[in-house]
Each structure stands twice: as C-alpha cells, then as structure tokens.
Design a protein around this motif. Structure first.
Motif, PDB file in Angstrom:
ATOM      1  N   ALA A   1       0.808  -1.225   0.000  1.00  0.00           N
ATOM      2  CA  ALA A   1       0.000   0.000   0.000  1.00  0.00           C
ATOM      3  C   ALA A   1       0.836   1.266   0.000  1.00  0.00           C
ATOM      4  N   THR A   2       2.088   1.176   0.424  1.00  0.00           N
ATOM      5  CA  THR A   2       2.903   2.385   0.610  1.00  0.00           C
ATOM      6  C   THR A   2       3.051   3.223  -0.656  1.00  0.00           C
ATOM      7  N   PRO A   3       3.334   2.632  -1.838  1.00  0.00           N
ATOM      8  CA  PRO A   3       3.427   3.467  -3.046  1.00  0.00           C
ATOM      9  C   PRO A   3       2.142   4.222  -3.372  1.00  0.00           C
ATOM     10  N   PHE A   4       1.010   3.690  -2.911  1.00  0.00           N
ATOM     11  CA  PHE A   4      -0.266   4.345  -3.200  1.00  0.00           C
ATOM     12  C   PHE A   4      -0.390   5.695  -2.491  1.00  0.00           C
ATOM     13  N   LEU A   5       0.451   5.930  -1.483  1.00  0.00           N
ATOM     14  CA  LEU A   5       0.457   7.245  -0.839  1.00  0.00           C
ATOM     15  C   LEU A   5       0.782   8.345  -1.845  1.00  0.00           C
ATOM     16  N   LEU A   6       1.514   7.976  -2.908  1.00  0.00           N
ATOM     17  CA  LEU A   6       1.868   8.952  -3.941  1.00  0.00           C
ATOM     18  C   LEU A   6       0.719   9.179  -4.922  1.00  0.00           C
ATOM     19  N   LEU A   7      -0.396   8.479  -4.706  1.00  0.00           N
ATOM     20  CA  LEU A   7      -1.596   8.730  -5.517  1.00  0.00           C
ATOM     21  C   LEU A   7      -2.614   9.573  -4.771  1.00  0.00           C
ATOM     22  N   LEU A   8      -2.389   9.788  -3.467  1.00  0.00           N
ATOM     23  CA  LEU A   8      -3.328  10.588  -2.680  1.00  0.00           C
ATOM     24  C   LEU A   8      -3.468  11.996  -3.244  1.00  0.00           C
ATOM     25  N   GLY A   9      -2.326  12.651  -3.470  1.00  0.00           N
ATOM     26  CA  GLY A   9      -2.343  14.017  -3.989  1.00  0.00           C
ATOM     27  C   GLY A   9      -3.016  14.118  -5.350  1.00  0.00           C
ATOM     28  N   PRO A  10      -2.570  13.317  -6.357  1.00  0.00           N
ATOM     29  CA  PRO A  10      -3.215  13.378  -7.671  1.00  0.00           C
ATOM     30  C   PRO A  10      -4.711  13.053  -7.631  1.00  0.00           C
ATOM     31  N   CYS A  11      -5.088  12.037  -6.837  1.00  0.00           N
ATOM     32  CA  CYS A  11      -6.511  11.677  -6.746  1.00  0.00           C
ATOM     33  C   CYS A  11      -7.322  12.836  -6.182  1.00  0.00           C
ATOM     34  N   TYR A  12      -6.787  13.472  -5.148  1.00  0.00           N
ATOM     35  CA  TYR A  12      -7.503  14.614  -4.560  1.00  0.00           C
ATOM     36  C   TYR A  12      -7.614  15.750  -5.565  1.00  0.00           C
ATOM     37  N   TYR A  13      -6.520  16.062  -6.251  1.00  0.00           N
ATOM     38  CA  TYR A  13      -6.500  17.167  -7.212  1.00  0.00           C
ATOM     39  C   TYR A  13      -7.493  16.929  -8.349  1.00  0.00           C
ATOM     40  N   PHE A  14      -7.472  15.724  -8.919  1.00  0.00           N
ATOM     41  CA  PHE A  14      -8.382  15.436 -10.032  1.00  0.00           C
ATOM     42  C   PHE A  14      -9.824  15.298  -9.551  1.00  0.00           C
ATOM     43  N   TYR A  15     -10.002  14.898  -8.309  1.00  0.00           N
ATOM     44  CA  TYR A  15     -11.353  14.854  -7.737  1.00  0.00           C
ATOM     45  C   TYR A  15     -11.933  16.265  -7.667  1.00  0.00           C
ATOM     46  N   ILE A  16     -11.140  17.212  -7.146  1.00  0.00           N
ATOM     47  CA  ILE A  16     -11.603  18.598  -7.061  1.00  0.00           C
ATOM     48  C   ILE A  16     -11.826  19.176  -8.459  1.00  0.00           C
ATOM     49  N   ARG A  17     -10.928  18.882  -9.392  1.00  0.00           N
ATOM     50  CA  ARG A  17     -11.105  19.366 -10.767  1.00  0.00           C
ATOM     51  C   ARG A  17     -12.386  18.834 -11.386  1.00  0.00           C
ATOM     52  N   SER A  18     -12.693  17.573 -11.144  1.00  0.00           N
ATOM     53  CA  SER A  18     -13.900  16.980 -11.713  1.00  0.00           C
ATOM     54  C   SER A  18     -15.163  17.614 -11.147  1.00  0.00           C
TER      55      SER A  18
END
Length: 382
Positions: free
Chosen positions: A75-92
């Motif tokens: 799961a640790t590498p997925f921490l680097l997806l938190l930021g992009p997921c949040y950013y694209f969530y807000i953009r959507s």
C-alpha cells in the motif's frame, strides 16, 4: 503454530479494523448505490488509498505480516496517488466539462518511482521479509536513513503540493460571478480542502519530529492511523446525514441532472429573481397551500424550469426555500411583543406551516433549538 501467539490485537488494532471496514462499506455505497461518474471514481480511489494503508498499518501493528509477508508495504506506493486523486477529484467537481487526458498520466510517475524504490523489499522471499520486519518491529525506534528520510519528505511535500494547487484552483474560480449553487459548492470544497490540509499537516509535523530525533518512533504513526479512521467515519456520517449535499456537491450529480436542459443561464437568473421577489415582496410563503404547481401557474413557467432555477441559482429546492422563509417569519414574530398573546403553534400556522411536526423539524434544523427553547432564551435575553 507459534506465530499465532505472536499476533497482537489491542485498541489500535480495533481502531484500524473498524476504520478498514467502514472504508470498505463506504466504497461499496459509492460504487453500487450512487451513479458512477469521474467524481465518484476519483473519490473511491482516494478512499481506497486510505483504506489500503490502514490495512498495511494493521498487518504491521498486529504482526499479521508473519502470515502474509508479501502483502506488507504494497500500500505504501499508493500514498503517492493521494495528492493526484484529490487534485483530479476537485477538478472533476469544479471545472466544467472536465475530461481525463493522456498527458494526465504523467501524474502517476511518482507512484511508479516509489514502486521501483520498494522493489528490493518486494523481491525478497517470504522468510527474508519476515526476518526484516521482525527486526524493525522489535524496537519502538528505527534509525532514519537518508533514503527513508528522502522518501518521507518527498511524499509529504508531494501531497501538500497537490492540495495547494487544488485550493488555488478554487480561489482562481472565485465566487462573485457564479450562480448561488456554485458559491455553495465553492465553500464546501474549501472546507474539504482545508480539512485535508490539516490531515497532512499532522503527518508533516511527525516527519519533522523524526528528522529532529534522527529516528522514527512508531508511536507517532498512531496519530496517522487514528486520523485515517476518523476521516473515513466523518465522510461516511456526513454522506448519510447530508445525503442531498453530498450527492449534489461531492458527487457532482446536480450539474449532470440538468446537462440536457436548453435554458440559458440568463433566463435561470431572471427566474430566480422573480421567485425571490414573489416570496419577499408578495410574502407568498404565508399561503399554507402554496405549492410548486401554484408557483408555476403564477409565474407562467413550467415546474421543471422553476426547480432548475432554484437548484442551479439558489442551491435549494422549492420546499426548502419555502420553509426557510416561513422559519424566518416565525422567528421574527417570536421576538415581536405584539405576538406574545399567541401560542407558538398559532404563529407557525399563521406563517404558512401546515402542521406542528413539520414546523418543529424545520425550526430546529435552522435554529439548532426547539421553538419553545428559542422563545425562552429570547425572553431571558430581553
């Protein structure tokens, strides 16, 4: 068999397990109950990342890695997806006609680099992984090596960067020139952004402390564990208690609902002003029999167009708007001495409410207290 007796299940394990199941339950609701769109998918992926890391914490903290060493740190590498997921969530949610482009895949590069960073651990056999993790878990402190230090700093700053640009994107959009419903969405998304920022600030403070000490204290991660579990439960409770707000704002359903409408924004703004004028100048809300059909007849406008104007321009529904005006009228009269000879129910019925239950429910929702309590506090204050 001896490994079974080395399993540790304490309060922190229970918190992790509870947060884990709550997160899975919430993801199930998002994917199976609500309509699927980009906002839903990004929020689900964001939730999955948090849940997956809770699972990682649980495996380590409870020593379950002895039974499943190859699941550890996946799961640790997925921490680097938190930021992009949040950013694209807000953009959507915020950007009109948002679509994922091929160039957006560049945001996955830090995740892939982290996979490479952890590859020496992933390629170990099960026995070697258990021995390595046993050595780590034997001590409450772990020496902070340069590579671990670099990863921690990069991971925190990476997420902070995405949160910063998300909040900046919202501010750049502003709220002065948008319909009321977008202003409402803007305020909710700002709150969500600052809450996410506070959550990551906790991790950042922990990393700074690690740097100052020159070693990692496992107890500090308990705060992160608790934070993850709290975030999941707050989101779940909010979604269940404020289903309309959650659906329209955090899952972007209101905009899609009216995408096929041909009504121009100028017509909706004009119609919303007519509705407000009818309510405030003609005091139409005092009519206990006022309905959406009756309002549509008065304005000579289709009902669906009135609902769209209220939703898109004022961020409310017809009956929510009606009850808000009636609540304000009751509140004004309760403070006015000339109405003191009337009962609270008589005032409510005269203000347009049809029954006692609806009135009590609406009043408590807006005022936070019962009508009698509000009247008593107003009298005491005077």
């Amino acid at each position: 068999m001896d490994d079974i007796f080395n399993i540790s299940f304490d309060l922190w394990s229970a918190i992790l397990l509870f947060g884990l199941f709550q997160g899975l339950f919430f993801m199930g609701i998002l994917l199976l109950v609500y309509p699927r769109n980009l906002s839903n998918m990004f929020l689900s992926l964001l939730l999955f990342t948090v849940v997956f890391n809770l699972f990682n914490y649980l495996i380590l903290h409870s020593h379950l890695y002895r039974f499943s060493p190859h699941l550890t740190h996946l799961a640790t590498p997925f921490l680097l997806l938190l930021g992009p997921c949040y950013y694209f969530y807000i953009r959507s949610l915020w950007a009109a006609h948002f679509r994922v482009r091929a160039s957006d895949l560049l945001h996955v590069i830090p995740f892939l680099l982290t996979l490479v960073f952890f590859m020496p651990f992933y390629t170990l056999d099960g026995t070697a992984k258990i021995a390595f993790l046993d050595a780590q878990m034997a001590s409450e402190k772990q020496v902070l090596t340069p590579d671990v230090y670099g990863f921690l700093i990069f991971q925190i700053l990476h997420s902070f960067g995405y949160i910063y640009f998300s909040i900046k994107m919202l501010k750049r959009g502003g709220i002065g020139n948008h319909p009321r419903v977008l202003e409402n969405k803007y305020r909710w998304l700002q709150k969500f952004g600052f809450a996410f920022l506070i959550f990551w600030a906790m991790d950042f403070i922990g990393v700074l402390w690690f740097v100052g000490q020159g070693e990692i204290h496992r107890e500090a991660y308990y705060i992160t564990m608790l934070g993850c579990a709290v975030v999941i439960n707050v989101l779940l409770v909010f979604a269940l208690k404020n289903n309309k707000v959650f659906t329209e704002i955090f899952l972007n359903q209101s905009r899609e609902k009216y995408e096929a409408s041909k009504a121009p924004p100028s017509e909706l703004r004009k119609l919303s002003r007519q509705i407000v004028s009818y309510m405030e100048q003609d005091r139409a809300y005092l009519d206990a029999e006022l309905s959406l059909s009756k309002l549509a007849d008065h304005l000579e406008t289709p009902k669906y167009l009135i609902s769209q104007a209220l939703n898109m321009e004022l961020g409310t529904s017809f009956y929510e708007l009606l009850n808000t005006y009636r609540y304000r009228e009751v509140k004004r009269r309760l403070k006015d001495p000339q109405y003191r000879h009337l009962t609270i129910l008589a005032i409510a019925l005269d203000a347009g409410f049809n029954n006692k239950n609806t009135f009590n429910k609406v009043f408590k929702k807006h005022a936070g207290v019962t009508p009698s309590r509000f009247l008593q506090s107003s009298t005491d204050l005077k």
